[in-house]
Design a protein around this motif. Structure first.
Motif, PDB file in Angstrom:
ATOM      1  N   ASP A   1       0.829  -1.208   0.000  1.00  0.00           N
ATOM      2  CA  ASP A   1       0.000   0.000   0.000  1.00  0.00           C
ATOM      3  C   ASP A   1       0.862   1.256   0.000  1.00  0.00           C
ATOM      4  OD1 ASP A   1      -2.274  -1.524   0.002  1.00  0.00           O
ATOM      5  OD2 ASP A   1      -2.486  -1.521   2.193  1.00  0.00           O
TER       6      ASP A   1
ATOM      7  N   LYS B   1       2.130   1.922  -3.459  1.00  0.00           N
ATOM      8  CA  LYS B   1       1.069   2.473  -4.305  1.00  0.00           C
ATOM      9  C   LYS B   1       0.866   3.957  -4.016  1.00  0.00           C
ATOM     10  CE  LYS B   1      -1.435  -1.911  -4.746  1.00  0.00           C
ATOM     11  NZ  LYS B   1      -2.690  -2.650  -4.410  1.00  0.00           N
ATOM     12  N   ARG B   2       0.915   4.331  -2.713  1.00  0.00           N
ATOM     13  CA  ARG B   2       0.766   5.749  -2.373  1.00  0.00           C
ATOM     14  C   ARG B   2       1.922   6.573  -2.931  1.00  0.00           C
ATOM     15  NH1 ARG B   2      -0.549   3.395   2.805  1.00  0.00           N
ATOM     16  NH2 ARG B   2      -2.785   3.499   3.218  1.00  0.00           N
TER      17      ARG B   2
ATOM     18  N   VAL C   1       3.672   5.877  -5.605  1.00  0.00           N
ATOM     19  CA  VAL C   1       3.466   5.988  -7.054  1.00  0.00           C
ATOM     20  C   VAL C   1       2.399   7.034  -7.369  1.00  0.00           C
ATOM     21  CG1 VAL C   1       2.652   4.754  -9.097  1.00  0.00           C
ATOM     22  CG2 VAL C   1       4.223   3.640  -7.524  1.00  0.00           C
ATOM     23  N   GLU C   2       1.313   7.043  -6.594  1.00  0.00           N
ATOM     24  CA  GLU C   2       0.268   8.048  -6.812  1.00  0.00           C
ATOM     25  C   GLU C   2       0.808   9.450  -6.591  1.00  0.00           C
ATOM     26  OE1 GLU C   2      -2.823   6.974  -4.167  1.00  0.00           O
ATOM     27  OE2 GLU C   2      -3.455   5.191  -5.305  1.00  0.00           O
ATOM     28  N   CYS C   3       1.636   9.601  -5.566  1.00  0.00           N
ATOM     29  CA  CYS C   3       2.232  10.920  -5.288  1.00  0.00           C
ATOM     30  C   CYS C   3       3.153  11.343  -6.427  1.00  0.00           C
ATOM     31  CB  CYS C   3       2.982  10.871  -3.972  1.00  0.00           C
ATOM     32  SG  CYS C   3       3.774  12.415  -3.517  1.00  0.00           S
TER      33      CYS C   3
ATOM     34  N   ALA D   1       0.795  13.348   1.114  1.00  0.00           N
ATOM     35  CA  ALA D   1      -0.079  12.389   0.437  1.00  0.00           C
ATOM     36  C   ALA D   1      -0.030  11.015   1.060  1.00  0.00           C
ATOM     37  CB  ALA D   1       0.289  12.295  -1.045  1.00  0.00           C
ATOM     38  N   VAL D   2       1.119  10.624   1.572  1.00  0.00           N
ATOM     39  CA  VAL D   2       1.276   9.266   2.091  1.00  0.00           C
ATOM     40  C   VAL D   2       0.932   9.238   3.575  1.00  0.00           C
ATOM     41  CG1 VAL D   2       2.875   7.373   2.477  1.00  0.00           C
ATOM     42  CG2 VAL D   2       3.062   8.766   0.411  1.00  0.00           C
TER      43      VAL D   2
ATOM     44  N   ARG E   1       2.160  15.283 -12.932  1.00  0.00           N
ATOM     45  CA  ARG E   1       1.034  16.003 -13.541  1.00  0.00           C
ATOM     46  C   ARG E   1       1.176  17.509 -13.313  1.00  0.00           C
ATOM     47  NH1 ARG E   1      -4.607  14.812 -14.664  1.00  0.00           N
ATOM     48  NH2 ARG E   1      -6.001  16.523 -14.085  1.00  0.00           N
TER      49      ARG E   1
ATOM     50  N   GLU F   1       2.941  10.394  -9.541  1.00  0.00           N
ATOM     51  CA  GLU F   1       2.096  10.742 -10.689  1.00  0.00           C
ATOM     52  C   GLU F   1       1.501  12.134 -10.529  1.00  0.00           C
ATOM     53  OE1 GLU F   1      -0.750   7.635 -10.849  1.00  0.00           O
ATOM     54  OE2 GLU F   1       0.591   6.219 -11.894  1.00  0.00           O
ATOM     55  N   HIS F   2       1.096  12.463  -9.287  1.00  0.00           N
ATOM     56  CA  HIS F   2       0.539  13.801  -9.028  1.00  0.00           C
ATOM     57  C   HIS F   2       1.600  14.878  -9.257  1.00  0.00           C
ATOM     58  CE1 HIS F   2      -1.827  16.968  -7.199  1.00  0.00           C
ATOM     59  NE2 HIS F   2      -0.833  17.221  -6.349  1.00  0.00           N
TER      60      HIS F   2
END
Length: 637
Positions: free
Chosen positions: A416, A419-420, A422-424, A552-553, A430, A426-427
């Protein structure tokens, strides 16, 4: 999906069957007849060096060092045990009446594993580095030991055929030949690797494109020369020579390669071409064997024995891995039950086994040509039929189902916290892309762009919100000096943004302020304040990613160590990428101090990655000092 090598085998098989059954005499059929009778030495010298050196030069040398004991166990005792078990099956299960020497030759051919289909899968799903090292490292050493065993046993088999080939020797002489070939091949590979490192050092001029081409040519030349010299001239193991050459070159000359992208692209292309040829050729010969009913090389019952052999070999593979599990789980990188289960299923047979079986068949065919040796040729045809069939079945069944099995065993799952992260990331990416886009929109050349087309080619900009766009405009205004600031024209962007009424008003107000200000300049004081604000904002950008990640995490209370481990691993990989970038740009000279600095830094990264995997804290500087001392000791020796 189905591995492409299996598809090529089927295509080759159809070509072989069509040529035999159709009785064609066109140019394609004549070419097929020529290819299926290729000389065995030419076959080995052309295909094996290119296939093996590419895998060897991509090995993670640090993990290879740690797992070397494990790989030796998997490559020699396990291969010998597998060879003996397969020989017993060939003697007592098959009804062909094969001799013990032929059965041992057959077993040594099937002992070589080929991870070409599984390796791509492991890299794609992000499997654990330990598992990837076990699969790729076992294959490299397996190929070397299997070929040496094949050389010993095939010599005995050819001698008993009484066709003027092979040699008869005792068990003690056989072991002496084995160690001479294995150790001699390793020594010759080491010598060629040191010579190649010197050549790469002399050609390491990163701004000279011609030198990059020469480096690639040097690796190809040395790879093939080391195999030919060891195998043909010195009668050592050419396979072990090539593998040793590639691994040592990666360890001491990896940082001297000017452009790894060019090097990797060339060797990937060469590997692809060689795999295409060898599997197509294997399919053609297999098609010849099963289609030539007059010769009687393949009977209907042989299909049943082929399937039975495939099932027995899978059972033997699992039996051997679990028999050696108490040793493998305690030395080197260690292992676990799930990884052993996957390794057992992923033991595909491929290029090396097909090449050995082809070489044996063609060697016997050349020896009995013009004589009454049809019965002897039938034996090797049957051997190749079984080897080719097993290779095809493992590629189609094991190779196709390896992906679902990897997921089922939980070896492809991300934590988990990862994944967090990676999401951070990606953000953050972006936001960076959006900031650059807003800056480009201040240029009149891009005022009338089609934003729908931009979103199509840059999916990261899809589903933008008004708040994101407003924040990007504000950030652009802060980062650009007031004297250089231009209002971005978002007239063709706003229709694609939801809830953009507020943003439209802000943009109209900004355009009005810009129009009212005209060409007026700010005062010296305001310029100074703006400039200080600009510098302050820029100084924050270096911390932006870490701040966003921290926000974020959410650290899970039940498993904080997992998050810390993943962040450390990510940091180590970012640091590795930074070192490689400095080497590519010439900021870190790999030739300086005889490669001491770059070697110490990169090996220190490997050690740090290993420590992070074990949950230990990062201590890159101390680890770099350890590798520095190792390097000094090696150079002094």
């Amino acid at each position: 999906g189905v591995p492409y090598t299996a598809v090529l085998f089927v295509i080759g098989m159809l070509m072989g069957v069509g040529t035999v059954r159709g009785g064609f005499t066109d140019q394609l059929s004549q070419s097929i007849y020529l290819w299926q009778g290729i000389n065995s030495e030419v076959l080995f010298c052309v295909f094996l060096p290119g296939l093996l050196f590419k895998d060897a030069i991509e090995v993670n040398f640090h993990l290879f060092q740690i797992s070397f004991g494990q790989l030796l166990v998997m490559a020699f005792p396990m291969v010998l045990a597998g060879t003996l078990l397969t020989a017993l099956v060939a003697m007592y299960v098959f009804p062909y009446g094969w001799s013990f020497h032929l059965a041992l030759t057959f077993g040594s051919i099937l002992a070589a594993t080929d991870p070409v289909a599984v390796s791509a899968l492991l890299n794609e799903v992000g499997a654990p580095p330990r598992l990837k090292m076990h699969v790729s490292g076992e294959s490299l050493l397996n190929d070397g030991s299997a070929v040496v065993f094949y050389t010993v046993f095939s010599g005995l088999f050819l001698f008993e055929l009484d066709i003027g080939l092979g040699e008869d020797y005792s068990v003690g002489e056989g072991f002496a030949i084995f160690f001479r070939k294995a150790l001699g091949g390793a020594a010759m590979g080491l010598g060629f690797a040191l010579g190649l490192v010197i050549i790469l050092h002399r050609l390491d001029r990163r701004f000279e494109k011609e030198e990059t081409v020469l480096q690639v040519a040097a690796t190809v030349t040395v790879a093939y020369l080391s195999f030919y010299t060891a195998e043909v001239t010195a009668e050592m193991s050419g396979v072990i020579s090539v593998v040793t050459c590639g691994i040592v070159t990666k360890a001491f000359g990896g940082s001297l390669i000017s452009d790894w992208k060019v090097m990797d692209s060339f060797w990937s292309l060469l590997e692809h071409l060689l795999n295409t040829l060898i599997f197509s050729l294997g399919g053609v010969v297999f098609g010849f064997i099963i289609a030539d009913q007059e010769a009687g090389h393949w009977e209907p019952r042989d299909w049943g024995y082929l399937v039975l052999l495939y099932l027995i070999m899978n059972v033997m593979r699992f039996f051997l891995l679990f028999a050696f599990y108490p040793i493998l789980s305690r030395i080197g990188l260690k292992t676990c039950v799930n990884e052993v289960l996957f390794s057992g299923w992923a033991g595909l047979r491929g290029a090396v086994g097909i090449a050995l079986a082809l070489g044996l068949d063609n060697e016997v065919a050349e020896a009995v040509q013009g004589t009454d040796g049809t019965d002897k040729l039938e034996i090797t045809k049957k051997v190749f039929g079984m080897v080719g069939g097993v290779a095809f079945l493992t590629l189609v069944i094991n190779g196709t189902l390896s992906g679902p099995l990897l997921i089922k065993l939980g070896l492809a799952d991300s934590t988990d916290s990862r994944k967090r992260i990676v999401e951070c990331a990606e953000h953050s990416a972006r936001q960076k892309v959006l900031d650059d886009f807003i800056h480009l929109m201040t240029d009149p050349r891009f005022f009338f762009i089609d934003f729908a087309l931009v979103q199509h080619h840059c999916p990261i900009l899809q589903n933008l919100t008004a708040d994101e766009l407003e924040e990007a405009v504000a950030q652009n205004k802060i980062k650009v000096h007031p004297n250089l600031y231009q209002t971005p024209n978002l007239e063709h962007v706003l229709p694609y943004i939801k809830e953009s009424d507020k943003l439209k008003k802000l943009m109209l107000r900004a355009k009005r302020d810009l129009f009212m200000s005209g060409s007026a300049t700010t005062t010296e004081a305001s310029e100074d304040v703006a400039f200080r604000s600009f510098i302050k904002q820029m100084s924050k950008s270096g911390q932006q990613f870490l701040d966003e990640m921290e926000a974020a995490v959410e650290v899970p209370e039940e498993a904080p160590d997992v998050l810390v481990r993943d962040v450390r691993i990510m940091f180590v990989e970012l640091l590795r990428a930074a070192y490689n970038t400095q080497i590519e740009l010439g900021e870190l000279d790999p030739r300086e101090y005889n490669g001491f600095l770059s070697y110490s830094l990169l090996q220190g990264i490997d050690f740090a990655h290993d420590e992070a995997q074990k949950g230990k804290p990062l201590n890159d500087w101390a680890l770099s000092q350890v590798t520095s001392n190792d390097y000094i000791d090696q150079t002094e020796d």
